[in-house]
Design a protein around this motif. Structure first.
Motif, PDB file in Angstrom:
ATOM      1  N   ASP A 143      -1.297  22.320 -13.447  1.00  0.00           N
ATOM      2  CA  ASP A 143      -0.365  22.743 -14.350  1.00  0.00           C
ATOM      3  C   ASP A 143       0.699  23.310 -13.963  1.00  0.00           C
ATOM      4  OD1 ASP A 143      -2.369  20.760 -15.584  1.00  0.00           O
ATOM      5  OD2 ASP A 143      -2.894  22.438 -16.865  1.00  0.00           O
ATOM      6  N   GLY A 144       2.162  23.062 -14.554  1.00  0.00           N
ATOM      7  CA  GLY A 144       2.763  24.165 -14.699  1.00  0.00           C
ATOM      8  C   GLY A 144       4.030  24.031 -13.554  1.00  0.00           C
ATOM      9  N   CYS A 145       5.299  24.091 -13.727  1.00  0.00           N
ATOM     10  CA  CYS A 145       6.620  24.105 -13.447  1.00  0.00           C
ATOM     11  C   CYS A 145       6.317  23.645 -11.936  1.00  0.00           C
ATOM     12  CB  CYS A 145       7.711  24.639 -13.456  1.00  0.00           C
ATOM     13  SG  CYS A 145       7.961  24.359 -15.366  1.00  0.00           S
ATOM     14  N   PHE A 146       5.418  24.444 -11.240  1.00  0.00           N
ATOM     15  CA  PHE A 146       6.115  25.087  -9.583  1.00  0.00           C
ATOM     16  C   PHE A 146       5.069  23.009  -8.905  1.00  0.00           C
ATOM     17  CE2 PHE A 146       6.640  29.669 -10.931  1.00  0.00           C
ATOM     18  CZ  PHE A 146       7.999  29.729  -9.801  1.00  0.00           C
ATOM     19  N   MET A 147       4.009  22.872  -9.513  1.00  0.00           N
ATOM     20  CA  MET A 147       3.631  21.229  -9.632  1.00  0.00           C
ATOM     21  C   MET A 147       4.029  20.437 -10.213  1.00  0.00           C
ATOM     22  SD  MET A 147       0.937  22.845  -8.636  1.00  0.00           S
ATOM     23  CE  MET A 147      -0.427  20.786  -7.915  1.00  0.00           C
ATOM     24  N   CYS A 148       5.563  20.206 -10.398  1.00  0.00           N
ATOM     25  CA  CYS A 148       6.240  19.326 -10.428  1.00  0.00           C
ATOM     26  C   CYS A 148       6.588  18.584  -9.492  1.00  0.00           C
ATOM     27  CB  CYS A 148       6.732  19.445 -11.993  1.00  0.00           C
ATOM     28  SG  CYS A 148       8.543  18.387 -12.218  1.00  0.00           S
ATOM     29  N   ARG A 149       7.054  17.431  -9.033  1.00  0.00           N
ATOM     30  CA  ARG A 149       8.036  17.586  -8.258  1.00  0.00           C
ATOM     31  C   ARG A 149       9.436  17.728  -7.930  1.00  0.00           C
ATOM     32  NH1 ARG A 149       9.906  11.987  -7.429  1.00  0.00           N
ATOM     33  NH2 ARG A 149       9.695  10.352  -9.244  1.00  0.00           N
ATOM     34  N   ALA A 150       9.490  18.108  -9.607  1.00  0.00           N
ATOM     35  CA  ALA A 150      10.791  18.082 -10.143  1.00  0.00           C
ATOM     36  C   ALA A 150      11.711  19.682  -9.948  1.00  0.00           C
ATOM     37  CB  ALA A 150      11.339  17.644 -10.888  1.00  0.00           C
TER      38      ALA A 150
ATOM     39  N   GLN B  18       1.274  -1.128   0.120  1.00  0.00           N
ATOM     40  CA  GLN B  18      -0.044  -0.485   0.382  1.00  0.00           C
ATOM     41  C   GLN B  18       0.737   0.703  -0.298  1.00  0.00           C
ATOM     42  OE1 GLN B  18      -2.861   0.175   3.331  1.00  0.00           O
ATOM     43  NE2 GLN B  18      -4.491   1.011   1.960  1.00  0.00           N
ATOM     44  N   ALA B  19       2.098   1.059   0.769  1.00  0.00           N
ATOM     45  CA  ALA B  19       2.513   2.370   0.977  1.00  0.00           C
ATOM     46  C   ALA B  19       3.454   2.631  -0.285  1.00  0.00           C
ATOM     47  CB  ALA B  19       3.833   2.326   1.828  1.00  0.00           C
ATOM     48  N   LEU B  20       3.979   1.302  -0.890  1.00  0.00           N
ATOM     49  CA  LEU B  20       4.248   1.622  -2.789  1.00  0.00           C
ATOM     50  C   LEU B  20       3.482   2.448  -3.742  1.00  0.00           C
ATOM     51  CD1 LEU B  20       7.054  -1.651  -2.661  1.00  0.00           C
ATOM     52  CD2 LEU B  20       7.629   0.945  -2.805  1.00  0.00           C
ATOM     53  N   ALA B  21       2.990   1.895  -3.661  1.00  0.00           N
ATOM     54  CA  ALA B  21       1.599   1.623  -4.443  1.00  0.00           C
ATOM     55  C   ALA B  21       1.137   3.494  -4.220  1.00  0.00           C
ATOM     56  CB  ALA B  21       0.055   1.591  -4.455  1.00  0.00           C
ATOM     57  N   THR B  22       1.361   3.849  -3.547  1.00  0.00           N
ATOM     58  CA  THR B  22       0.065   5.557  -3.120  1.00  0.00           C
ATOM     59  C   THR B  22       1.744   5.649  -3.691  1.00  0.00           C
ATOM     60  OG1 THR B  22      -0.628   5.167  -1.000  1.00  0.00           O
ATOM     61  CG2 THR B  22      -0.064   6.988  -1.393  1.00  0.00           C
ATOM     62  N   ARG B  23       2.997   5.661  -3.404  1.00  0.00           N
ATOM     63  CA  ARG B  23       4.078   6.461  -3.657  1.00  0.00           C
ATOM     64  C   ARG B  23       4.625   6.643  -5.524  1.00  0.00           C
ATOM     65  NH1 ARG B  23      10.441   5.325  -1.693  1.00  0.00           N
ATOM     66  NH2 ARG B  23       9.637   3.018  -2.725  1.00  0.00           N
ATOM     67  N   TYR B  24       3.990   5.315  -5.981  1.00  0.00           N
ATOM     68  CA  TYR B  24       4.485   5.003  -7.493  1.00  0.00           C
ATOM     69  C   TYR B  24       3.117   5.984  -7.874  1.00  0.00           C
ATOM     70  CZ  TYR B  24       4.104   2.749 -11.758  1.00  0.00           C
ATOM     71  OH  TYR B  24       4.581   2.548 -12.593  1.00  0.00           O
ATOM     72  N   SER B  25       1.860   5.733  -7.877  1.00  0.00           N
ATOM     73  CA  SER B  25       0.652   5.764  -8.158  1.00  0.00           C
ATOM     74  C   SER B  25       1.166   7.989  -8.154  1.00  0.00           C
ATOM     75  CB  SER B  25      -0.467   6.144  -7.791  1.00  0.00           C
ATOM     76  OG  SER B  25      -0.624   6.737  -6.263  1.00  0.00           O
ATOM     77  N   ARG B  26       1.312   8.699  -6.538  1.00  0.00           N
ATOM     78  CA  ARG B  26       1.483   9.932  -7.035  1.00  0.00           C
ATOM     79  C   ARG B  26       2.862  10.463  -7.849  1.00  0.00           C
ATOM     80  NH1 ARG B  26       0.809  11.012  -0.079  1.00  0.00           N
ATOM     81  NH2 ARG B  26      -1.547  10.436  -0.225  1.00  0.00           N
ATOM     82  N   ALA B  27       3.414  10.125  -7.498  1.00  0.00           N
ATOM     83  CA  ALA B  27       4.472  10.229  -8.321  1.00  0.00           C
ATOM     84  C   ALA B  27       4.234  10.263 -10.378  1.00  0.00           C
ATOM     85  CB  ALA B  27       5.825   9.754  -8.069  1.00  0.00           C
ATOM     86  N   LEU B  28       3.854   9.270  -9.703  1.00  0.00           N
ATOM     87  CA  LEU B  28       3.085   8.844 -11.568  1.00  0.00           C
ATOM     88  C   LEU B  28       1.885  10.166 -11.971  1.00  0.00           C
ATOM     89  CD1 LEU B  28       3.558   7.735 -15.004  1.00  0.00           C
ATOM     90  CD2 LEU B  28       2.532   5.960 -14.175  1.00  0.00           C
ATOM     91  N   TRP B  29       1.087  10.200 -11.327  1.00  0.00           N
ATOM     92  CA  TRP B  29      -0.249  11.129 -11.728  1.00  0.00           C
ATOM     93  C   TRP B  29       0.571  12.539 -12.039  1.00  0.00           C
ATOM     94  CZ3 TRP B  29      -3.639   8.541  -7.683  1.00  0.00           C
ATOM     95  CH2 TRP B  29      -4.155   8.056  -8.187  1.00  0.00           C
ATOM     96  N   ARG B  30       1.169  12.811 -11.043  1.00  0.00           N
ATOM     97  CA  ARG B  30       2.445  14.228 -11.344  1.00  0.00           C
ATOM     98  C   ARG B  30       3.417  15.023 -12.426  1.00  0.00           C
ATOM     99  NH1 ARG B  30       3.860  16.489  -4.976  1.00  0.00           N
ATOM    100  NH2 ARG B  30       4.809  18.225  -6.616  1.00  0.00           N
ATOM    101  N   HIS B  31       4.105  13.398 -12.561  1.00  0.00           N
ATOM    102  CA  HIS B  31       4.657  13.534 -13.623  1.00  0.00           C
ATOM    103  C   HIS B  31       3.400  13.862 -14.951  1.00  0.00           C
ATOM    104  CE1 HIS B  31       8.301  11.801 -16.397  1.00  0.00           C
ATOM    105  NE2 HIS B  31       7.281  11.103 -16.243  1.00  0.00           N
ATOM    106  N   ILE B  32       2.638  12.569 -15.004  1.00  0.00           N
ATOM    107  CA  ILE B  32       1.928  13.297 -16.113  1.00  0.00           C
ATOM    108  C   ILE B  32       1.248  14.423 -16.387  1.00  0.00           C
ATOM    109  CG2 ILE B  32      -0.399  12.805 -17.094  1.00  0.00           C
ATOM    110  CD1 ILE B  32      -0.130   9.558 -15.880  1.00  0.00           C
ATOM    111  N   ASP B  33       1.135  15.206 -15.252  1.00  0.00           N
ATOM    112  CA  ASP B  33       0.426  16.804 -15.001  1.00  0.00           C
ATOM    113  C   ASP B  33       1.847  17.455 -15.868  1.00  0.00           C
ATOM    114  OD1 ASP B  33      -2.037  16.177 -14.280  1.00  0.00           O
ATOM    115  OD2 ASP B  33      -1.094  16.146 -12.178  1.00  0.00           O
ATOM    116  N   ALA B  34       2.951  17.465 -15.689  1.00  0.00           N
ATOM    117  CA  ALA B  34       4.106  18.169 -15.747  1.00  0.00           C
ATOM    118  C   ALA B  34       4.538  17.808 -17.245  1.00  0.00           C
ATOM    119  CB  ALA B  34       5.094  17.791 -14.754  1.00  0.00           C
ATOM    120  N   GLU B  35       4.634  17.086 -17.660  1.00  0.00           N
ATOM    121  CA  GLU B  35       3.932  16.199 -18.841  1.00  0.00           C
ATOM    122  C   GLU B  35       3.836  17.732 -19.809  1.00  0.00           C
ATOM    123  OE1 GLU B  35       7.083  13.004 -19.324  1.00  0.00           O
ATOM    124  OE2 GLU B  35       5.082  11.692 -19.194  1.00  0.00           O
ATOM    125  N   ASN B  36       2.716  16.865 -19.382  1.00  0.00           N
ATOM    126  CA  ASN B  36       0.986  17.672 -20.116  1.00  0.00           C
ATOM    127  C   ASN B  36       1.182  18.990 -20.338  1.00  0.00           C
ATOM    128  OD1 ASN B  36       0.290  14.854 -21.287  1.00  0.00           O
ATOM    129  ND2 ASN B  36      -1.462  14.976 -19.066  1.00  0.00           N
TER     130      ASN B  36
END
Length: 220
Positions: free
Chosen positions: A185-192, A113-131
Motif C-alpha cells: 500500500d501507499g504512494c511509494f509502492m506505485c510505479r508512477a 510470456q514476457a508480455l504477460a509478466t509485464r502486463y500482470s505486474r503493472a496491473l497488480w501494482r495499479h490495483i494496489d495504488a487505487e485501493n
C-alpha cells in the motif's frame, strides 16, 4: 460510496484472474493448456477490466475528482493512473493476437510470456495504488465537496459474458503468485511515484492539510 465498493469488488476478481492468466501462460508454454482459452482471457481483460471497469473509473470517478473536487487532470494521481490504463491497454493489444492465434512458435511463446509478466505486474501494482490511495483519498475529497454517491451503469452483454467466462478459467488454471513482484500500500509502492506523479501529499494536499500534519508532528 457504492460505485467505489463495486470497483473494489471488481479489483478482487481482476486480481485473481491475473494470477490465473499467469498460470495459463505457463501451461501454454509447457504445452498443457487449451489454446482456445487465450481468447477468453483476452476477452476478460478487454471487455470486463477495460471496457467496463476502467471505463467507469475514468468517465465517472476520475471525472468527478477533476470537475467536482477540482483536482489536477494533467498531473498527479488521476493523470498517472489514467496513463497506466492507456499503457496497459496497449500491452493487451500487443498480447491479444498471440492469445487468439493457433499454435505458437517458440519465439512467440517467449514473447507472450514476457508480455504477460509485464502486463500482470503493472496491473497488480495499479490495483494496489487505487485501493490504498486513490479510492479512499478520492472519496474523502469528494465528500468534502458534498459528493457522496456517483452514477454507475450495468454491464453490456459482452462485458457480462467476459465476467462469467472468468469463473471457468479460474477453475481450469488456479491463480499463481509472482514471487518476484513486491506489492503493498501507499504512494511509494506505485510505479508512477517519482516518475509521472510526485505522490499524494505533493500533488493533492492543501495548505491546511500540511499545517495539520506539521501540528501533529510537533505534538508527537
Amino acid at each position: 460510496m457504492k460505485l467505489l465498493d463495486a470497483l473494489q469488488d471488481e479489483h478482487a476478481l481482476i486480481d485473481r484472474v491475473l494470477g490465473s492468466f499467469r498460470s495459463y501462460v505457463d501451461a501454454l508454454v509447457d504445452g498443457t493448456a487449451d489454446g482456445e482459452d487465450g481468447a477468453r482471457f483476452a476477452a476478460f481483460f478487454s471487455e470486463f477490466a477495460g471496457h467496463f471497469h476502467h471505463d467507469r473509473e475514468e468517465r465517472v470517478f476520475f471525472h468527478a475528482l477533476i470537475t467536482q473536487a477540482e483536482l489536477p487532470a494533467e498531473r498527479g494521481p488521476v493523470h498517472a493512473l489514467a496513463h497506466e490504463h492507456a499503457e496497459m491497454a496497449q500491452w493487451l493489444h500487443e498480447m491479444t493476437p498471440l492469445l487468439e492465434r493457433g499454435p505458437l512458435s517458440d519465439d512467440e511463446r517467449a514473447r507472450l510470456q514476457a508480455l504477460a509478466t509485464r502486463y500482470s505486474r503493472a496491473l497488480w501494482r495499479h490495483i494496489d495504488a487505487e485501493n490504498s490511495v486513490l479510492y479512499p483519498q478520492g472519496a474523502e475529497r469528494l465528500a468534502r465537496c458534498g459528493v457522496r454517491e456517483l452514477a454507475d451503469r450495468p454491464m453490456s452483454e459482452a462485458e457480462a459474458a467476459a465476467r462469467e467466462g472468468a469463473a471457468a478459467l479460474l477453475l481450469r488454471y488456479p491463480p499463481s503468485e509472482d514471487a518476484a513482484l513486491t506489492r503493498g500500500d501507499g504512494c511509494f509502492m506505485c510505479r508512477a511515484h517519482g516518475d509521472t506523479c510526485k505522490g499524494l501529499e505533493a500533488e493533492w494536499w492543501t495548505e491546511l492539510e500540511w499545517e495539520e500534519f506539521y501540528d501533529r508532528d510537533a505534538s508527537d
